[in-house]
Each structure stands twice: as C-alpha cells, then as structure tokens.
Design an enzyme around this catalytic site. Structure first.
Site, PDB file in Angstrom:
ATOM      1  N   SER B 168      11.775   1.650   6.486  1.00 29.00           N
ATOM      2  CA  SER B 168      12.499   1.233   5.178  1.00 29.00           C
ATOM      3  C   SER B 168      13.928   1.399   5.446  1.00 29.00           C
ATOM      4  O   SER B 168      14.621   0.972   6.109  1.00 29.00           O
ATOM      5  CB  SER B 168      11.885   1.939   4.301  1.00 29.00           C
ATOM      6  OG  SER B 168      12.264   1.533   2.943  1.00 29.00           O
ATOM      7  N   ARG B 238      11.478   6.300 -10.549  1.00 25.94           N
ATOM      8  CA  ARG B 238      10.414   6.697  -9.417  1.00 25.94           C
ATOM      9  C   ARG B 238       9.069   6.069  -9.814  1.00 25.94           C
ATOM     10  O   ARG B 238       8.736   5.487  -8.791  1.00 25.94           O
ATOM     11  CB  ARG B 238      10.311   8.241  -9.480  1.00 25.94           C
ATOM     12  CG  ARG B 238       9.238   8.370  -8.507  1.00 25.94           C
ATOM     13  CD  ARG B 238       9.656   8.150  -6.834  1.00 25.94           C
ATOM     14  NE  ARG B 238       8.756   8.782  -6.180  1.00 25.94           N
ATOM     15  CZ  ARG B 238       8.852   8.713  -4.724  1.00 25.94           C
ATOM     16  NH1 ARG B 238       9.740   7.787  -4.303  1.00 25.94           N
ATOM     17  NH2 ARG B 238       7.911   9.259  -3.932  1.00 25.94           N
ATOM     18  N   ASP B 334       3.125  -5.742   3.008  1.00 28.23           N
ATOM     19  CA  ASP B 334       4.359  -5.137   2.312  1.00 28.23           C
ATOM     20  C   ASP B 334       5.278  -6.238   1.845  1.00 28.23           C
ATOM     21  O   ASP B 334       5.930  -7.068   2.700  1.00 28.23           O
ATOM     22  CB  ASP B 334       5.180  -4.498   3.796  1.00 28.23           C
ATOM     23  CG  ASP B 334       6.477  -3.933   3.393  1.00 28.23           C
ATOM     24  OD1 ASP B 334       6.958  -4.138   1.974  1.00 28.23           O
ATOM     25  OD2 ASP B 334       7.131  -3.248   4.145  1.00 28.23           O
ATOM     26  N   HIS B 367       4.263  -1.488   1.472  1.00 29.36           N
ATOM     27  CA  HIS B 367       5.387  -0.951   2.128  1.00 29.36           C
ATOM     28  C   HIS B 367       5.190   0.509   2.733  1.00 29.36           C
ATOM     29  O   HIS B 367       5.700   0.918   3.881  1.00 29.36           O
ATOM     30  CB  HIS B 367       6.488  -0.897   1.343  1.00 29.36           C
ATOM     31  CG  HIS B 367       7.859  -0.522   1.698  1.00 29.36           C
ATOM     32  ND1 HIS B 367       8.457  -1.226   2.976  1.00 29.36           N
ATOM     33  CD2 HIS B 367       8.812   0.424   1.395  1.00 29.36           C
ATOM     34  CE1 HIS B 367       9.592  -0.646   3.386  1.00 29.36           C
ATOM     35  NE2 HIS B 367       9.752   0.333   2.471  1.00 29.36           N
ATOM     36  N   ASP B 368       4.485   1.270   1.921  1.00 32.51           N
ATOM     37  CA  ASP B 368       4.250   2.926   2.268  1.00 32.51           C
ATOM     38  C   ASP B 368       3.423   2.804   3.467  1.00 32.51           C
ATOM     39  O   ASP B 368       3.145   4.125   3.913  1.00 32.51           O
ATOM     40  CB  ASP B 368       3.606   3.421   0.991  1.00 32.51           C
ATOM     41  CG  ASP B 368       4.684   4.231   0.492  1.00 32.51           C
ATOM     42  OD1 ASP B 368       5.964   4.187   0.738  1.00 32.51           O
ATOM     43  OD2 ASP B 368       4.236   4.829  -0.627  1.00 32.51           O
TER      44      ASP B 368
END
Lengths: 394, 394
Positions: B168, B238, B334, B367-368
């Site tokens: 990232s 967040r 992602d 994405h994680d």
C-alpha cells in the site's frame, strides 16, 4: 384525472421546523382512522405523503405509473426542485417522449415515509408532543414505504398500476411492490437495485450515520427543537456516499488528479484537487435540502431490506405465482449494486416462473448511471414499456 | 551490527503531548546541521525517526532490508505493539523462516516522517514555539518519507539495501526508493500499491480528512494544546477507510447480514448488524493509537504521490537505467489498489528495461490481503527474496 391542486395546511405550516414541512406539491393526508401499519409494530396515525403527478389518468385507470425514488431523491421527478431550483432528478426518464411518456401515462411519485420533503418523517411534528418526532419516529422499512404508497394510489383511485419503476432504493421498492401487491402491478422495472442490502453497503451506510451522530449539533436527534443542524456531519456522510455512487473510471475521466485552478499542489489541506472541491460542494449543497434524521431513517430502511428473508429465506418465494412482467437493468461499472445482485433477482424470478427480461447496460458511470444520460438504458426501457403498454392495450 | 539499545530523551518525554512522543523503539536524531530537505521547500531540523530492527547486519553490510509501512502502520513490524499489545503488523512476513527471514537478514522499519509513533510529525514539539506543530508542520510527501529513511539507513551504516519492501503506502515508498536511489536498491518489492493515487482514493481520503476536521474537538488542529482529541471524527474516518480495505466478498463471508447477538432487527440505530459493531470497534480502537493530525498528513502524502509526474509525466523515466530487480504483487479482490495499477508499474518497468516479475495473487480479502495469511503471497515473495539473495551471494 388531472393533477389535483396543491393543498395548503396552515396548521402544519405553523408547526413546521424546516422547509420539508411545507411541501410545494400535493399532499395526501391519512387520519387516525387510516393508520400506516409498520413493520416495527407501530400503527402510525395521522400521517401524510407528499407527491407529484405528471400526465393524465385515462378513463379506464389503466395507465398509471408509480416512480419510486432513491435514498436522497424525492417526489420532484420531472419538475424543477422547489428548494434547489434544479431540474427534477429523472427528467431524462419521465416526460413527453421519454420512456415514461407523460403524454401517454399518468406518472406519480411520492416522497417516502420517513422522508423530509413533506411526507411524515422524523422532522414532522409528533402529534402527541407537539415537538418534532426526532428519534421517537418509528423505524421505517422498504415495505412500510410501499404500504404507504399503496394507500396513496388507492386514494388517487388507482388500484392497478400499469408499471412501478425506480432505481437503487427505488428499485428495492419496485421489488417489494411486486412481492406485496402482485395483483396491482402489471409491469415492474427495478434498476440498479438488489433484493437485499449487502454487508458492504450496510457498512458504508453505518459510516454515514456515525458521521451524522458524531456531530455535536445532532444533539441526540433533537437538533430541530434546539435550533441546531448537524451540517458538518451530514455533509461528511454525503461526501462518503457520493464516492460510492461513481465509478473509478468516471472519477478519473471527470477529475483525474487535476489540481483546482493551478498546476501544482499548495502543500496544504485546502481543496487542492478538483475531486476534493467537487465533493465538498456535494456535501455543502446536500445539507440545504435534506434532513439529517431522515438520512438516518432512510439508510436504515435500505439496510433492513432483505426480500428473501421476508419470505422464509427463499427469494423465488417472494414472486411465486406473480403475473407481473419484469424488466431488470444493471450497469457494468456499478460496484455498489453490481450486476450480480440483479442476476440474483432474475434467477429468482425465473425460478418463480415470472416473465422477466434483463439488460446489463455498458456504462462507466457507476451506480449513478441510472440518473444520467445513458441512451442504451433509455432504448431498453422504452422497448419494455411500449411492449407492456401494447400487451395491456393502452 | 546488532540492534542498538533504545535511547531515552527526558527533554522530549517532558514535552510529549501524547504517547507517540515516547517511542518504545530506537530513535535516530538529526540536528540542525542535518535538515530534511522537503518537497514543500522546508528544511526541517531538528527531526527524528523512530525505528525498529530485527536480525543482524552482516560484516559486508549486504543483507539489510527496509520495510516501509502503510498509512496507519508504524515501525512495530514484528514485535508486540507497545500501545495495543497486539502482534506487529507484518509478523506473517517478517521473522525467522518468514519471507523476510530475520535469521538471514537485517530488517529495519521506521515510522514515517509525519507519523505519530515517535518520528517527527504534527504532534511533535515545534522547537521554535515549544508547542506541538499542529498544522504548522510542513506537508509531507512520499519522497520526503524516503529521503528521511535514506538518511536513517546511512546513519545505520547501510548504504546499499538488499531489499526495500512494503504494501500500500509502503509500496509507494518502495517505488520512490527505486526511482530516487536506484544505486542503493538491489531488490524492490512493492505490494498492493500504485505509482499514483487515483481520483477515487483521493476522494475517500478527503472524506476522512473532512470527518476529522468536522469534529469541533479538532480545534483547527490545535487539540493537543487545548487538551482535546477529535476522537469521534477520527473514528468515522477510520471506519470509512476500513470498508475500503476489505472486499465485498470478505465482508459477506465474515459478517453477511447477520445480526449482532439476536435474530431480528431492533428497529433502532443500535449496532444491529455484526458489520456495524465491527466497524464501530475499529473506529474506537484506532483513535487510541493514532494522532488525528498525522492522519491528515499521511493521507495527504499518499494523495500527492504521482511518480510519473515527478519524472516529466512518463512513469518509465522514473526507472530509466535502473539495475534493481523488481517483484510486483497485487490481489484479485483489491479494489482500492487494483491489479491494473500494478500492471501500469510493470509496463513502465518493462519500458525502462528493468528486471521485473509480477504476480497477481488470487484472494478474496481485498486490499488488506497483504497483511493477512495468504500462502500464495508468502511463497511468491520467498521465491523472489531467495533468488535475489542468491544473486547477491548472501
């Protein structure tokens, strides 16, 4: 039937806490003897729906089309909006010569129950207290919205709808209409919709609600009584939601990484990029026309929507025995209500033996494509409507 | 070289406004004679980087790996986090027998400049005023982060890095390292990254920043001096960002539409759905470990990142003449840093004549995925690292 004249209600106007209480549209009022029976168990009474009509109901009362609006839409489909002054939200779809042709059809659109453009919602006055409902307003479901619309259509003398049409949350209502009142729906057109809100969509909505509730001016939902407005929180919610309505390719095409009015970064937190400036504008303008508590209620209604769950867990059972004809439409770049959601609806309709056509429109405009100029969408919708009209002999 | 002992600084500790100023890690301090020359034009001095090391530098100083952290990561890659007590953020990747094997390599990770875990950032004390920098801290870029890391590595006696790796925002730094210091990078491993932040990603970041700034406890960035913390705004930021780190399928698998501790909706705005409860928890725990102004600065750094733009608009020119070997990795699900972004990097590297391998890992984790247990990712990364180590003779 032509459109009735708007009805003034000086009592309501006096009690109004915001512009939403003085709808510049028609209002259907339901008294204590006509409660809205809601999924949460509440019998809401009195209550009202604000609505607009376009075109004329024919003598046989067979040409009525109900348009269902999306999350932040309202009844002003095809007329200039009384608050923003901008054209209605679906002038591309509704009007003379449009797919929903107001020269041929009698088109009705009502602000949803829980909304803020004149229908009863959290900003309305709670008759038991004389104060705005706020969070004491009962939680609303998509099915409640549809029940309210059904009572409105009966009030207007329309038992059988030629068509129910809508996109996004409007499409959820279309599916609910077909499931709840199959005998009243000749044709159904859910666009960019789904039969249940996904975990990701619930997540995005929850972020928006938390943004509203984080604003101290939300005052635990009592901001109207306390003369405040959670503008910043609602603007943040709108900004976040707006990103989900567009595709990355649409954002790239419209804004890319272009700077706002200069060639280089300012090295500050100003709106350096055009996309930032655009989003801030979206947030600021939205709060002028929308009530924060209504935003909570209507997003919640979408989250709760799960049509299969209402029918024992099997989506096909929602449509068992239907004689309505369906036209389902999705858009290739819509990642909020992706084509797979529409396919699930189509599969259930097929399993239920329903008549269904399905079109996935090639578009890079994301979820909002249904509101925009998409010639393929218009052509497909017009074909379906014209065919259905011929089948019904209108 | 083994890891140096942590250095205490009682002056800094006294002035600390939050836990970030007392890093439980090593700190490299740079005085007024060693300014960090920043893209915005500021010569920052004095300044410091907080960092961790794992493993031992060999006698030839050829086995150093720099790990670059993502937006909300920090230097605690492979040790328990001093604030949360949880395992480091990349223990799956860094450790004995892991792809970045600490039995073989000397692994370094520094908190980025602008961060809040001990490196100089907006929560640090401005030596000219004795108060926290707040928004007076100069805007940071990815290139500034890399310049600071390069000075740290020189301080540690490492001129040539065996590898720079990160996911990232960490992957952005890897690309910047390869472009800015090609002679110092033997191997580069950017994961789930891109060479420029997309319009959609800028949009999501801007929503998060607006959520922070909408919180009255942000106090125009002066919350530390005024004894406040914009907890609600940062939590909303967040929550929104977290949704973008996951895929719809991962959310569906983990949470679906399941209710929290019951079978039916409460018809309220409580966290009815498990996904809501999960997101609220993510927001609440994040604000305990992260500084709100750092969040603004580091998101801004990502937004500004456009490696092609730094090289006359042509990405290949960023890598012209490089002798580094590259391993680019992306994940199928992602949607924040989609494979297409990695392909653009690979195309540029190919055009520049670089040695490059590319793997798109099949994963539904979004994405994680780069932070999670992905055996295919480990196997591919280990293969690349082992091959590069053999080529370098270590």
């Amino acid at each position: 039937m032509t459109a009735p004249a708007p009805i003034a209600d000086s009592t309501l106007a006096r009690e109004a806490r915001n512009q939403a209480d003085e709808p510049q549209s028609h209002v259907a009022r339901f008294g204590r003897d006509e409660p809205l029976m809601m999924d949460c168990g509440t019998a809401l009474a009195p209550w009202q729906l604000a609505y607009q009509t376009y075109g004329t109901l024919n003598a046989d009362r067979t040409n009525a089309i109900l348009v269902c609006h999306a999350l932040t839409g309202d009844q002003h489909v095809a007329n200039d909006h009384p608050v923003t002054g901008k054209p209605g939200w679906w002038t591309s779809f509704v009007g003379p010569g449009r797919p929903l042709d107001t020269d041929r059809f009698f088109v009705v659109c009502a602000n949803v129950i829980g909304g803020c453009m004149g229908s009863t919602g959290p900003a309305s006055t709670n008759p038991d207290t004389g104060a705005p409902w706020g969070l004491d307003f009962p939680l609303v479901t998509i099915r409640d919205m549809v029940r309210a619309q059904a009572m409105l259509m009966s009030r207007l003398g329309v038992e059988d709808l030629f068509c129910v049409a809508g996109g996004s949350m409007g499409g959820m209502q279309v599916l609910e209409w077909a499931a709840l009142y199959p005998h009243r729906v000749f044709a159904a057109m859910p666009i960019a919709a789904s039969a249940r809100h996904s975990a990701q969509n619930i997540a995005f909505h929850e972020v928006g609600r938390q943004a509203v509730m984080a604003d101290p001016d939300w005052r635990g939902g009592r901001y109207l009584e306390e003369g405040a407005r959670p503008r910043k929180g609602l603007a943040v919610a709108r900004m976040g939601a707006h990103v989900t309505y567009l595709s990355e390719s649409a954002l790239h095409r419209k804004f890319g990484r272009r700077f706002q009015g200069r060639d280089a970064p300012t090295f500050s937190f100003d709106a350096d990029f055009q996309i930032e400036s655009y989003l801030r504008h979206q947030g600021i303008t939205f709060v002028e026309r929308f009530d924060a508590n209504s935003y909570l209620y209507v997003t919640r209604a979408m989250d709760y929507f799960d049509l299969a769950d209402e029918h024992g867990g099997k989506l096909a059972d929602a449509f068992r025995g239907t004689r309505s004809r369906f036209f389902v439409m999705s858009f290739t770049s819509d990642w909020l209500f992706p084509t797979e959601e529409s396919r699930a609806v189509v599969r259930a309709l097929n399993a239920a033996g329903a008549s269904v056509s399905f079109v996935e429109v090639e578009s890079d405009k994301g979820h909002d494509a249904f509101l925009l100029d998409e010639p393929d969408m218009f052509a497909a919708a017009k074909g379906f409507i014209d065919g259905a009209a011929a089948a019904r002999g209108i």
